[in-house]
Design a protein around this motif. Structure first.
Motif, PDB file in Angstrom:
ATOM      1  N   SER A 232       0.856  -1.184   0.000  1.00 50.02           N
ATOM      2  CA  SER A 232       0.000   0.000   0.000  1.00 50.02           C
ATOM      3  C   SER A 232       0.890   1.231   0.000  1.00 50.02           C
TER       4      SER A 232
ATOM      5  N   ALA B 128       0.655  -0.671  -6.486  1.00 47.06           N
ATOM      6  CA  ALA B 128       0.170  -0.711  -5.108  1.00 47.06           C
ATOM      7  C   ALA B 128      -1.148   0.041  -4.958  1.00 47.06           C
ATOM      8  N   ARG B 129      -1.975  -0.425  -4.027  1.00 43.88           N
ATOM      9  CA  ARG B 129      -3.137   0.368  -3.627  1.00 43.88           C
ATOM     10  C   ARG B 129      -2.626   1.709  -3.125  1.00 43.88           C
ATOM     11  N   THR B 130      -3.259   2.796  -3.559  1.00 44.62           N
ATOM     12  CA  THR B 130      -2.690   4.115  -3.295  1.00 44.62           C
ATOM     13  C   THR B 130      -3.728   5.059  -2.703  1.00 44.62           C
TER      14      THR B 130
ATOM     15  N   GLY C  88      -6.980   3.335  -9.731  1.00 40.34           N
ATOM     16  CA  GLY C  88      -7.711   3.023  -8.511  1.00 40.34           C
ATOM     17  C   GLY C  88      -7.347   3.839  -7.295  1.00 40.34           C
ATOM     18  N   ALA C  89      -6.555   4.881  -7.444  1.00 41.75           N
ATOM     19  CA  ALA C  89      -6.134   5.678  -6.290  1.00 41.75           C
ATOM     20  C   ALA C  89      -7.329   6.356  -5.631  1.00 41.75           C
ATOM     21  N   GLU C  90      -7.248   6.496  -4.310  1.00 44.82           N
ATOM     22  CA  GLU C  90      -8.244   7.241  -3.546  1.00 44.82           C
ATOM     23  C   GLU C  90      -7.654   8.594  -3.170  1.00 44.82           C
TER      24      GLU C  90
ATOM     25  N   PHE D   6      -8.060   3.418   5.166  1.00 46.18           N
ATOM     26  CA  PHE D   6      -7.529   2.990   3.873  1.00 46.18           C
ATOM     27  C   PHE D   6      -6.786   1.657   4.010  1.00 46.18           C
TER      28      PHE D   6
ATOM     29  N   SER E 102      -9.189  -1.234   4.651  1.00 47.10           N
ATOM     30  CA  SER E 102     -10.216  -1.516   3.655  1.00 47.10           C
ATOM     31  C   SER E 102      -9.797  -2.701   2.790  1.00 47.10           C
TER      32      SER E 102
ATOM     33  N   SER F  60      -8.734  -4.977  -0.234  1.00 49.54           N
ATOM     34  CA  SER F  60      -7.928  -4.631  -1.416  1.00 49.54           C
ATOM     35  C   SER F  60      -8.725  -4.892  -2.670  1.00 49.54           C
TER      36      SER F  60
END
Length: 317
Positions: free
Chosen positions: A148, A257-259, A284-286, A312, A315, A317
Motif C-alpha cells: 500500500s 500498489a493500492r494508493t 484506482g487511487a483514492e 484505507f 479496507s 484490497s
C-alpha cells in the motif's frame, strides 16, 4: 476533488493484526536502529526508528534535509508499527562524501536498504512532501515490496512551474497576514534561499521562520504549534543534491500498489493541484482532502489524518 467519509475508533485498541517481534534484536523492536548501507566504496549509516504496534508502515519524511521527528504520528502508532526513516544526511544518519549525491536515486537506495533489512515481503509505504517523491520512485522501482502506498502532501513533478506556483501561493499568504505579522515579508526570501550555502543552524533558522506558512491557521493555534516549531531541524547539505528533474507523471499509471493520496486543502506547496495529478494517473487511487489544513495535516488535524490512513489500510484490497 474526491472526499470520502470513514469511521474508525482511534481510541480503541488496535485490531489483533500481526505485530513486530518483541525480541530486542529484531529489526522491528521499538527504538532506534542503524543499517550500514554500501555506497560506492563506503559504508554509510542509515538510521530508522520503530514505534507502535500492528502492521508495518514505513514513513519517509520531507525536505530534503528536515529532521524526521516532525513526522512522528502517535495516533497511527496505536494501530500500526511505524518505521520512521531518518534520511541520510540528517540527524544521526551518516553523511555522504559528496553533497551533490543527495538525490532521489540515493534516497531510494537507502530506503530500499531499510526495507530489505526489515525482512518483510512487503510493507505499507508513506511519503510526505519530498518523502513522497522518494515513495513514488520506490513504488515504481520495487513494486513487489509495496503493498500500500500513502502519498501525503506531495507532487508527481517539480521544476519551474511547481516552484513558481509555490512562490505565488506564499506571496498571497504574506499579503493576507502582513498587517498583523510584518515578519511574513521575509518568507518568500526564505523559501527561495540557497540553503546549501548555509550552516545547519542557518538552514534551521530559515525553516523555523517560515513555518507558519505550512499551517492553515498557525497564529490562531500558536500555543499549540509553537513548541513543535521550536524543535524543527534542517540540515543544509541535502539541499546541494543534484540529479535529473523529478517528473514521474508518465510513469504513474504503472504503480501497482493500492494508493491513497492525502492532501491539506490549504497546502501552499504540494496542494490539491498536484494531488489531483497523482489521483487521476494512478489506477484506482483514492483521494482525501483534509479541510482547514495546510502541509502538516498529521499535526493540524491528527484524528482526521489518522482516520483516513487507518481506514484505507484496513479496507479490502
Amino acid at each position: 476533488m474526491a472526499h470520502y467519509l470513514v469511521t474508525v475508533n482511534l481510541s480503541s485498541e488496535p485490531d489483533p493484526l500481526p505485530s513486530p517481534a518483541a525480541d530486542p534484536g529484531s529489526p522491528l523492536s521499538p527504538g532506534a536502529h542503524t543499517v550500514a548501507v554500501r555506497y560506492g566504496s563506503s559504508l554509510i549509516e542509515q538510521r530508522y526508528h520503530v514505534a507502535g504496534t500492528g502492521p508495518v508502515c514505513v514513513a519517509h519524511s520531507g525536505g530534503p534535509g528536515i529532521g524526521w521527528d516532525y513526522l512522528r504520528m502517535p495516533l497511527l502508532e496505536r494501530h500500526l508499527t511505524m518505521v520512521y526513516i531518518e534520511p541520510v544526511g540528517t540527524g544521526a544518519s551518516g553523511r555522504l562524501p559528496d553533497p551533490r549525491a543527495y538525490n532521489l536515486a540515493t534516497y531510494t537506495q537507502f530506503l530500499h536498504a531499510v526495507i530489505e533489512h526489515l525482512a518483510l515481503p512487503e510493507v505499507a509505504l508513506l511519503g510526505h512532501s519530498h518523502g513522497g517523491f522518494v515513495a513514488q520512485r520506490y513504488a515504481l522501482d520495487h513494486p513487489a515490496r509495496v503493498a500500500s502506498l500513502i502519498l501525503y502532501d506531495t507532487s508527481p513533478v517539480t521544476g519551474e512551474e511547481f516552484w513558481s506556483a509555490a512562490v505565488a501561493d506564499m506571496e498571497r499568504f504574506a499579503r493576507r497576514h502582513a498587517a498583523g505579522h510584518p515578519e511574513v515579508a521575509t518568507y518568500v526570501a526564505g523559501l527561495t534561499a540557497r540553503l546549501d550555502l548555509l550552516s545547519d543552524e542557518g538552514a534551521t533558522a530559515v525553516l523555523r521562520t517560515i513555518t507558519p506558512t505550512y499551517f492553515f491557521d498557525y497564529w490562531g493555534r500558536e500555543k499549540e504549534f509553537a513548541p513543535a516549531r521550536g524543535t524543527l531541524r534542517m540540515y543544509a547539505a541535502p539541499s546541494a543534491g543534484e540529479g535529473p528533474p523529478f517528473d514521474v507523471r508518465e510513469e504513474l499509471p504503472g504503480i501497482a500498489a493500492r494508493t491513497l493520496v492525502l492532501v491539506g486543502e490549504a497546502d501552499f506547496i504540494c496542494g490539491r493541484r498536484w494531488a489531483r495529478m497523482i489521483h487521476e494517473a494512478v489506477p484506482g487511487a483514492e483521494l482525501v482532502v483534509l479541510d482547514e489544513t495546510g502541509h502538516l495535516g498529521h499535526i493540524e488535524q491528527p484524528e482526521e489524518f489518522a482516520t483516513a490512513v487507518v481506514a484505507f489500510l484496513r479496507s479490502p484490497s
